[in-house]
Design an enzyme around this catalytic site. Structure first.
Site, PDB file in Angstrom:
ATOM      1  N   CYS B  84       0.807  -1.235   0.000  1.00 15.17           N
ATOM      2  CA  CYS B  84       0.000   0.000   0.000  1.00 15.17           C
ATOM      3  C   CYS B  84       0.837   1.282   0.000  1.00 15.17           C
ATOM      4  O   CYS B  84       0.435   2.305  -0.572  1.00 15.17           O
ATOM      5  CB  CYS B  84      -0.932   0.027   1.215  1.00 15.17           C
ATOM      6  SG  CYS B  84      -1.728  -1.558   1.577  1.00 15.17           S
ATOM      7  N   CYS B  87       1.766   3.752  -3.036  1.00 17.62           N
ATOM      8  CA  CYS B  87       0.802   4.732  -3.551  1.00 17.62           C
ATOM      9  C   CYS B  87       0.268   5.677  -2.474  1.00 17.62           C
ATOM     10  O   CYS B  87       0.062   6.851  -2.721  1.00 17.62           O
ATOM     11  CB  CYS B  87      -0.380   4.021  -4.203  1.00 17.62           C
ATOM     12  SG  CYS B  87       0.109   3.194  -5.727  1.00 17.62           S
ATOM     13  N   HIS B  88       0.001   5.117  -1.295  1.00 16.82           N
ATOM     14  CA  HIS B  88      -0.630   5.954  -0.261  1.00 16.82           C
ATOM     15  C   HIS B  88       0.412   6.660   0.611  1.00 16.82           C
ATOM     16  O   HIS B  88       0.038   7.457   1.472  1.00 16.82           O
ATOM     17  CB  HIS B  88      -1.558   5.103   0.606  1.00 16.82           C
ATOM     18  CG  HIS B  88      -2.736   4.565  -0.151  1.00 16.82           C
ATOM     19  ND1 HIS B  88      -3.814   5.349  -0.506  1.00 16.82           N
ATOM     20  CD2 HIS B  88      -2.998   3.328  -0.656  1.00 16.82           C
ATOM     21  CE1 HIS B  88      -4.691   4.606  -1.179  1.00 16.82           C
ATOM     22  NE2 HIS B  88      -4.217   3.376  -1.291  1.00 16.82           N
ATOM     23  N   MET B 125      -7.626   2.058  -7.524  1.00 17.57           N
ATOM     24  CA  MET B 125      -7.442   1.198  -6.358  1.00 17.57           C
ATOM     25  C   MET B 125      -7.674  -0.262  -6.771  1.00 17.57           C
ATOM     26  O   MET B 125      -8.732  -0.587  -7.314  1.00 17.57           O
ATOM     27  CB  MET B 125      -8.442   1.603  -5.267  1.00 17.57           C
ATOM     28  CG  MET B 125      -8.499   0.661  -4.080  1.00 17.57           C
ATOM     29  SD  MET B 125      -7.064   0.819  -2.971  1.00 17.57           S
ATOM     30  CE  MET B 125      -7.587  -0.324  -1.676  1.00 17.57           C
ATOM     31  N   HIS B 364      13.067  18.942  -6.511  1.00 18.27           N
ATOM     32  CA  HIS B 364      12.245  17.874  -7.062  1.00 18.27           C
ATOM     33  C   HIS B 364      12.841  17.355  -8.363  1.00 18.27           C
ATOM     34  O   HIS B 364      13.734  16.541  -8.347  1.00 18.27           O
ATOM     35  CB  HIS B 364      10.810  18.374  -7.208  1.00 18.27           C
ATOM     36  CG  HIS B 364       9.845  17.290  -7.506  1.00 18.27           C
ATOM     37  ND1 HIS B 364       9.576  16.297  -6.616  1.00 18.27           N
ATOM     38  CD2 HIS B 364       9.099  17.026  -8.615  1.00 18.27           C
ATOM     39  CE1 HIS B 364       8.708  15.458  -7.150  1.00 18.27           C
ATOM     40  NE2 HIS B 364       8.403  15.881  -8.364  1.00 18.27           N
ATOM     41  N   HIS B 407       7.536  22.882 -12.367  1.00 19.06           N
ATOM     42  CA  HIS B 407       7.615  21.421 -12.512  1.00 19.06           C
ATOM     43  C   HIS B 407       8.187  21.133 -13.890  1.00 19.06           C
ATOM     44  O   HIS B 407       7.451  20.909 -14.848  1.00 19.06           O
ATOM     45  CB  HIS B 407       6.230  20.790 -12.355  1.00 19.06           C
ATOM     46  CG  HIS B 407       6.291  19.286 -12.347  1.00 19.06           C
ATOM     47  ND1 HIS B 407       6.401  18.526 -13.488  1.00 19.06           N
ATOM     48  CD2 HIS B 407       6.263  18.388 -11.320  1.00 19.06           C
ATOM     49  CE1 HIS B 407       6.434  17.232 -13.169  1.00 19.06           C
ATOM     50  NE2 HIS B 407       6.358  17.130 -11.852  1.00 19.06           N
TER      51      HIS B 407
END
Lengths: 584, 584
Positions: B84, B87-88, B125, B364, B407
């Site tokens: 999990c 992604c989370h 999901m 980043h 970005h």
């Protein structure tokens, strides 16, 4: 005065020094135990991580724990890390002070702890209560606090450091030339361990020129490349910078770099003299580069990372010895638990370049060979010495000393009649002294090998010492449980090293000191600048008489005894010239 | 087809992308929020630190918490970090997947969570229950687990990595020459985000040559210097190494480098081609250098340390973009939270030399200028671009882009008719495109300055793209809430940049893809090797049709649409030649 060794290969149990509460000079329980408990996760209990946070988590709460309010806990925690951790360790495992883990504190109980904190002890515990440094309520609180499981120690970053940083005399207000008639290069900086001071003692007249308040149990003294500034660091991580040009040398700047520390050094490369200082700490696991004039903290670098061999994460890799390279603008930093030696390039600290050399776990102390090119350092719990080429910036070799727990201090350099230049280390765990060849060009077959093993008075040795102008190697044994051994020094004559088992002379230093009371120990020889005499500390309990005994190097006879009520628990001594030039 | 911009300076609320659950390409909630929460202590909750320990501490226990046994908690914790967290997020703050902090989970409640885990959702999901990947008991356990406060994520050191390391085809069993007729240098590696795969698509025939199982939501593809090996990394930190010489290219080695990751790169310096790969992870905060033939993990280095400016300790500085220097045997590693750019010298990994450049927080993504000497990288939440000279190994400049949350991806290089060589970045937070001068020798007055600001379709842009053979700059806006904008691409003609406010053409990419169902977004242009055509992903929901649309660079007209049932959620595309040579 000639005696033969009586103890051979009789390895001391490593718990002796701890039991005696004599683990000075960076010798803590962990250093002496082998690898057990080296798994970082097992040793680390993350819990209350930041003092500033309002949320309080009291770790490891058990039935019957004393009750503390969150406010009390925070206050006690702060007092602990400011006043106690330097000696008892950030995780309360003991170091200079006794362990304060709950198995110990709960066995003693609340009343015992409260009284001990109030009245102190002759072994070195300050009388926090009767001295007025803590109120009765604070003493009560601290006694309850140490009955609880240890909290995770607080971070100590730039904000915390800057709060403690004080420039007592600004550079522009300092003298432009030397204002005293002290022969600075032959001055000795002497740690007065339990009084939290150093004494500056003239190397010729033996006069105490100054006694200066410092951190507690100053671990080492270092001298700036010019010889003007003296830097000392206490176990409580307090750094004092002392100007030796002042009429009476005194602290000109001060900073606390963490909760517990051992090492300080200054930049020595040509072109960078007196520019930077560096201090390494046990907690937090980091080092800080400071301005060489003011101790202003400039750059903090964490040492947290992977252990060199199994590459598991270690949350608390302590910084042990630091030396300054003579070949490059670099500090050489021993990181203990991860077994890495860092070459920290100080030529551009905004773009900081660090070479991380994979070495061996439990790096502790060390020094240069006589050419000052190679850095030899003990991986003490591994029984090894690691050799770094500071010119090329690489690992040269790792070798076993053959003894148990090498503790070289900075080591001693000799010219061996058979093997040429060698570097010596004694051992905490037995009476051996290993001589290691250090001349890969002139004596390539002997380089980085133990060419000879000598047998000293007994186990529990901390320091060996020699000097380029001396024909002798001096070996102490202050942690030996036998009073006669811990009160004496063994001296080997370099000319005798052609023999298979050279004998040593025994110098009855404590006897020469003529001290009636207590059981003093003799520790750490230090030569004067000329290399004609060597000083030993006769280290007694805090409330008893101590002394410094000076021996003529040629005759090996007593030359002088320094006694003074101000000489409380003298331990390490640092001759200015020898220290700044890495002569040992 | 010419339209004028309709939105100008209409800064998007940064929560839009999160609400939409569209935070692909490393755009997570934290990136877009400003500095709040950047205090490391506040963000970090040390608690259960090691899975392997028997002692279990359930953090943040509250009244009404579901009951879990220590055994259940450990098992759920392991499932969370394996399945999990990619992604989370390791701290459940959300990234590709939605946040699972307790404010969210408790509002939803147990039944909702259990059903969601069982059946999944079209937004990406997985249906963990009905697919059989988790048992009913495990689903029940996971629903209870996420109702509790997040645990501290586990370490992932060498032992853990080696357990996941697999050499599927050993180097000696691989072909000695290319066994297929693929024009490798014009092959595209395309992330199939929600199916956990990549597709290899021929740049001429548009045929899908292979679909290869990988980690979930592959963040980037990188190519070894020789062009033979393709490396991809999923958000779940799974690395696949694919041999493009095999008859059908396939995975030859695999490793998991942590719980959550974003970056991979390979050694590109002359003499070091194909020798090493490096992967950086978000959790644990570290990078690992691996063997370039087998992915064998060789050296792990933690990034935990001090933030560059206030020098406070940060426990979780994530590794963002990594590029390989063309001037030195170095990897250039962005460390996000501490704001440091590391030059990791891979010429001697046993004596690893790392230069740590103080840059700016929230580093980043970024890429090279057209000379490949300078690395330009966004400090996104600070609205800045940092410029590093990779030849000299120093910070060159830090400048503000004038826009909100730059970005760049790798950015785009153009030869501006007025200002010479420039590098472009678009912004997440507004419609601006900043052109930054990159030629300190030929155009010293413009170097490292925003020489011109263009206005694109709207906020929510992720990528700009050009090519040395192209006269165009392409700008996407996939995170814009307006379907027409997120389905289109703006194209600027370099010749028009002499105008004060050059206009752009709008390419209706989604319209060209002719997809009936859903609301697909167009994202990330990527040129073919020759620079004559540019590919865009038309990215739809997992259960709906997606496509790749190919545009003729000269005419700006539709050239081809690739549709295939295997093309599930295509996002990033990497042309082999352009990627390995840093052409963009």
């Amino acid at each position: 005065m000639i005696s033969t060794r009586v103890i051979r290969r009789n390895a001391l149990l490593m718990s002796v020094a701890v039991t005696l509460g004599l683990s000075a000079f960076g010798v803590s329980a962990e250093d002496k135990s082998a690898d057990h408990g080296s798994g970082p996760a097992a040793a680390y209990t993350p819990s209350l991580s930041t003092l500033g946070q309002l949320q309080v988590e009291i770790p490891g709460r058990k039935e019957g724990d004393p009750v503390m309010s969150p406010e009390e806990y925070l206050q006690a925690n702060q007092i602990y890390f400011e006043r106690c951790a330097g000696c008892h360790g950030v995780l309360r495992k003991g170091a200079t002070g006794k362990p304060l883990t709950t198995d110990v504190t709960r066995a003693n109980g609340y009343e015992y702890l409260r009284d001990f904190i109030t009245y102190g002890s002759p072994a070195g515990m300050p009388n926090w209560g009767t001295s007025g440094e803590l109120t009765e309520e604070q003493v009560d609180m601290m006694a309850r606090y140490i009955l609880l499981e240890p909290a995770s120690p607080p971070e100590f970053g730039m904000a915390e450091m800057r709060k403690t940083w004080k420039v007592v005399v600004a550079p522009e207000d300092r003298p432009a030339k030397k204002m005293n008639d002290i022969d600075i290069d032959n001055l000795f900086s002497v740690t007065l361990r339990d009084s939290g001071q150093i004494a500056l003692i003239d190397g010729k007249s033996y006069d105490i020129k100054a006694v200066i308040d410092t951190g507690y149990a100053v671990h080492i003294s270092r001298i700036s490349a010019s010889g003007r500034y003296l830097f000392v660091i206490g176990r409580d991580a307090l750094v004092n910078m002392i100007d030796l040009w002042m009429e009476t040398p005194a602290t000109v700047a001060q900073i606390k770099v963490g909760s517990e520390a051992r090492s300080i050094e200054t930049s020595k490369m040509k072109g960078w003299e007196d520019k930077y200082a560096i201090a390494g700490s046990y907690w937090p696991p980091q080092y800080v580069i400071m301005d060489g004039d003011t101790l202003e903290p400039l750059k903090i670098k964490s040492t947290r990372g992977m252990v060199y061999d199994d590459q598991s994460y270690h949350p608390e890799p302590r910084v042990a010895a630091i030396v300054a390279s003579h070949y490059n603008p670099e500090f050489i930093v021993n990181v203990k638990e991860t077994g890495k030696i860092l070459l920290v390039d100080y030529s551009d600290i905004k773009n900081l370049k660090v070479t991380e050399i994979e070495a061996e776990r439990f790096l502790h102390d060390g020094g240069f060979d006589s050419s000052k090119r190679y850095f030899l350092t003990a991986a003490n719990a591994r029984g090894k010495v690691v050799v770094i080429d500071t010119k090329e910036g690489k690992l040269t070799d790792i070798l076993e000393t053959g003894g148990q727990t090498p503790h070289p201090g900075r080591g001693a350099n000799l010219t061996h009649p058979t093997y040429g230049p060698v570097w010596a280390t004694s051992h905490l765990g037995d009476e051996t002294v290993a001589l290691i060849g250090t001349d890969p060009e002139g004596h390539p077959d002997n380089a980085w090998k133990v060419v000879q093993t000598l047998y000293g008075l007994g186990g529990g040795s901390l320091f060996v010492k020699s000097h380029p102008n001396s024909k002798h190697l001096y070996v102490d044994a202050p942690l030996n449980p036998d009073a006669e051994i811990s009160g004496s020094i063994a001296v080997f004559n370099v000319d005798d090293l052609t023999q298979e088992e050279p004998e040593y002379k025994t110098l009855p230093i404590v006897q020469w000191a003529d001290i009636a009371d207590g059981q003093p120990r003799v520790v750490q020889g230090e030569f004067d600048q000329s290399g004609t005499e060597i000083w030993f500390s006769v280290w007694n309990a805090k409330d008893k008489e101590s002394a410094i005994v000076i021996v003529d190097d040629k005759t090996l006879e007593l030359k002088h005894v320094i006694k003074d009520p101000r000489l409380i628990t003298p331990t390490g001594k640092f001759n200015v010239f020898n220290t700044r030039s890495d002569v040992y």
